[in-house]
Design a protein around this motif. Sequence first.
Motif, PDB file in Angstrom:
ATOM      1  N   ASN A 114       0.853  -1.194   0.000  1.00  0.00           N
ATOM      2  CA  ASN A 114       0.000   0.000   0.000  1.00  0.00           C
ATOM      3  C   ASN A 114       0.887   1.242   0.000  1.00  0.00           C
ATOM      4  O   ASN A 114       1.373   1.651   1.063  1.00  0.00           O
ATOM      5  N   PRO A 115       1.088   1.858  -1.158  1.00  0.00           N
ATOM      6  CA  PRO A 115       1.971   3.027  -1.248  1.00  0.00           C
ATOM      7  C   PRO A 115       1.414   4.271  -0.572  1.00  0.00           C
ATOM      8  O   PRO A 115       2.113   5.282  -0.479  1.00  0.00           O
ATOM      9  N   TYR A 116       0.162   4.188  -0.091  1.00  0.00           N
ATOM     10  CA  TYR A 116      -0.462   5.365   0.503  1.00  0.00           C
ATOM     11  C   TYR A 116      -0.339   5.400   2.030  1.00  0.00           C
ATOM     12  O   TYR A 116      -0.855   6.324   2.665  1.00  0.00           O
ATOM     13  N   ILE A 117       0.302   4.413   2.599  1.00  0.00           N
ATOM     14  CA  ILE A 117       0.558   4.447   4.045  1.00  0.00           C
ATOM     15  C   ILE A 117       1.554   5.572   4.326  1.00  0.00           C
ATOM     16  O   ILE A 117       2.628   5.632   3.745  1.00  0.00           O
ATOM     17  N   LYS A 118       1.193   6.450   5.243  1.00  0.00           N
ATOM     18  CA  LYS A 118       2.048   7.601   5.534  1.00  0.00           C
ATOM     19  C   LYS A 118       3.056   7.281   6.645  1.00  0.00           C
ATOM     20  O   LYS A 118       2.749   6.516   7.563  1.00  0.00           O
TER      21      LYS A 118
END
Length: 381
Positions: free
Chosen positions: A306-310
Amino acid sequence: MRPFRLKHEEVTLYFGENSLEKAAWFLEGKKKVGVVTGRQSAKVSGALDDLLKILSERGVEYVVFSDVAPNPYLSQALRAGELFWRESVDAVVAVGGGSVIDVAKVASVIAVAGARFEDLLKGAKPKRKLPLLAVNLTHGTGTEVDRYAVVTVDETREKHGLSVTYPDVSVDDPRYTLTLSLEQTVYTSLDAFYHAYESATSTVSYPLVETLSYEAIAIIGEKLPRLVNNLKDVGLRTSMLYASMLAGLSIDMASTHLVHGIEHVLSGFEPRLAHGAGLALLGPRVVYYTHKVLPEVSARLLKPINPYIKPVAEDAERAMKSVKAFQERVGFKERLSDYGFKENDASRVAEFLFSRLKYMVGNTPFPVTEEVVKDVFLSAL
């Protein structure tokens, strides 16, 4: 992927198709070897037949110990060691997954060193052992390149991870993983995933571990969803075996932490719980706690799924949910209740962990309290 040879610490690994032939030099000069196998996998995979052919060509006698179960007991390793001592074998060959190789590691020491299990548990380093060849049949354990062995004490159900010995020579041939079932494929692959995540977030991790672990997770994140729909794809198996090997190097360098610690308690209590399944049940909630204290490292590791995990503590919930969603995507939807665990077992699990296996969680990057352990357990019910 091109075949290669890797030297790590005391082990020489041959990776790629037909690697057993390249490792056959290990058997030169041997008169009799002890072979450790599981009950079916060595034969079904074709690896045992390949080994027996090589032994026959070299005139090497052999004796087989095949009473190794998943989540193996100490008694199995002791009986294997006693057999090999009685038969005066020159070396040990393990043909199997993590359970088989781990039993063979302990047996290779017990057979010649006279070491007691209690000594190994206290960190004693054996000065002698039988030479050991490990023919690995799964893409999960990493034990073919690390020094650890995991066995459960029969009487107390304590499942210990011990620093025992490296194999002298190991074989990673992806062809031998083609017969893994869908269930075994998922379990072992998620085992490798948590090896990578835990080692890279342990308190003794360092940049090389993070690099190896990131690559392992990237491969698993890309290849596993494809592999579960095409179990006979040797290219995908090769990639997953490579990822598992990288994760094995990572845990050898930096260990695991809380996921493995609690899992050892659970599968010690209930041997039907496959190691990889136990990790997958507990893992997402441990990711939550880990992300809170190591958000940058955690976000980087989880980027492939998940590239959107901050990289901020506030995204711990997203990190947890992303890991769980990935597991569900590859078909893992089990719960601890499937194995008979109940809510009132939480206190027993926490008490056992702290009283018997506390060393297993020593490298956890956040404080491990009774409340945390119970929360992780209950999240998996």
